[in-house]
Write a protein that holds these residues in place. Sequence first.
Motif, PDB file in Angstrom:
ATOM      1  N   GLN A   1      81.445  13.215  19.921  1.00  0.00           N
ATOM      2  CA  GLN A   1      81.111  12.423  21.117  1.00  0.00           C
ATOM      3  C   GLN A   1      79.691  11.876  21.006  1.00  0.00           C
TER       4      GLN A   1
ATOM      5  N   LYS B   1      79.387   8.987  18.764  1.00  0.00           N
ATOM      6  CA  LYS B   1      79.906   7.715  19.303  1.00  0.00           C
ATOM      7  C   LYS B   1      78.873   6.990  20.156  1.00  0.00           C
ATOM      8  N   THR B   2      77.943   7.762  20.738  1.00  0.00           N
ATOM      9  CA  THR B   2      76.916   7.097  21.555  1.00  0.00           C
ATOM     10  C   THR B   2      75.820   6.484  20.677  1.00  0.00           C
TER      11      THR B   2
ATOM     12  N   ASP C   1      84.046  18.579  18.592  1.00  0.00           N
ATOM     13  CA  ASP C   1      84.177  17.490  19.559  1.00  0.00           C
ATOM     14  C   ASP C   1      82.857  16.969  20.127  1.00  0.00           C
ATOM     15  N   ASN C   2      81.981  17.936  20.508  1.00  0.00           N
ATOM     16  CA  ASN C   2      80.736  17.476  21.156  1.00  0.00           C
ATOM     17  C   ASN C   2      79.864  16.655  20.206  1.00  0.00           C
TER      18      ASN C   2
END
Length: 420
Positions: free
Chosen positions: A196, A199-200, A192-193
Amino acid sequence: MKFTDLDLIDPVLSALKDKGYSEPTPIQEKAIPFVLDREDLLGVAQTGTGKTAAFSVPIIQLIHQFDGGHSRDAVLRCLIVTPTRELAIQIDENIRDYSKYTKTSHTVIFGGVKQHSQVQALKRGVQILVATPGRLLDLISQGYISLNDIKMFVLDEADRMLDMGFINDIKKLLKMLPEDRQSLFFSATMPDNILQLSKTILDNPKKVEVTPKSSTAETIKQYVYYTNRVTKHSLLVHILKNEDIEHVLLFSRTKHGADRIVRNLKKSNIHAAAIHGNKSQNQRQKALKDFKNGKLRVLVATDIAARGIDIDKLRYVINYDIPNVPETYVHRIGRSGRAGEEGIAMSISEPEENSFIRDVERLINQKIEIVEGHPFPQTERPMSAAEKKEWNKEKQKRKQEYHANRKKSSNGRGRQYSRR
Ligand code: AMP
């Protein structure tokens, strides 16, 4: 599929031909068209899949087409950030090979060495920069690097980057990059991290995934030698009597263990060197270079030091100990049999490690072939829980005695010294 089916230009195709690559690996086949189309890319792939060429080949082509060759006023177009120095050097070496007919300029910067020659290279004008995060931020803050003209950004081995504590460096860096850019993001795993973080960085990316090490079983022959703790070294020397094993990457769990193995091998006239965190950057690079040039027969590495090192056509891997985390075993043996080559992985298990072999077999869903009839068979059995407790107590006692003795003898030396 052939490289010629991928819309690649002649100078790039010729360079690939010189490397002896006959066809693209799966990640190259999938990623190269997206990168040439200026798409953002989320690549799930690990080292060994051919991912370096998957991003660097189309990047070289785009720079060649848009900017032409290197000139005195070359501006930095592409930044590739990767966690380890070894990986940075390897990526730069690959770029050198793939760009040899395009005159694209490139360089590599990493910490742990003086910055002077890196700064000189930057001053000569660079189009592609490969960097580790710390040195990159350092040279940016000193004004030697401007990111204003960056059109392509590659974040390589993102999961390792986070494991190694680079997250803040990456966040700092992202703020400095131009918004209008193409970004490529690679990671071996996608928890997940990491997702994330991707996505940035990415804008509507194409996702490309190559199946990780399920191929392990198909391309790597695996063997286990069961022996006793005290006969491990003799068994290793016995294994290395096989002259077919011209070069071997040997894993040791600890740095001291790695040094001990090297010392012992030297006593048997086997040329070996270790790479691990206690060695200087120069020592590590020399060992790696000697190994790649075929001058060094055995390269002994800890798991951390071995991360990201890429050695062409590595056939043999030896596990001098069995990792208690089975995924580590899979990582280690993945260093052999790269890009379709057949690899051979041999593991040496002492009684206390037998259960780790079973854990590995569960993970890979496959039995590892046992080598029978060698001269140092396992005759001892693993300790019971009670014996283990007793042994740990004994070890603790020995350690205390050792330190007490050392203290005594150094006090003795101290007195002697002051008398003189
Ligand atoms: P990488 O995953 O980028 O570290 O690459 C792994 C290894 O595969 C490197 O030694 C490359 O030189 C090699 N390699 C990359 N692409 C190809 C290809 N298309 N054919 C054969 N070998 C390749």
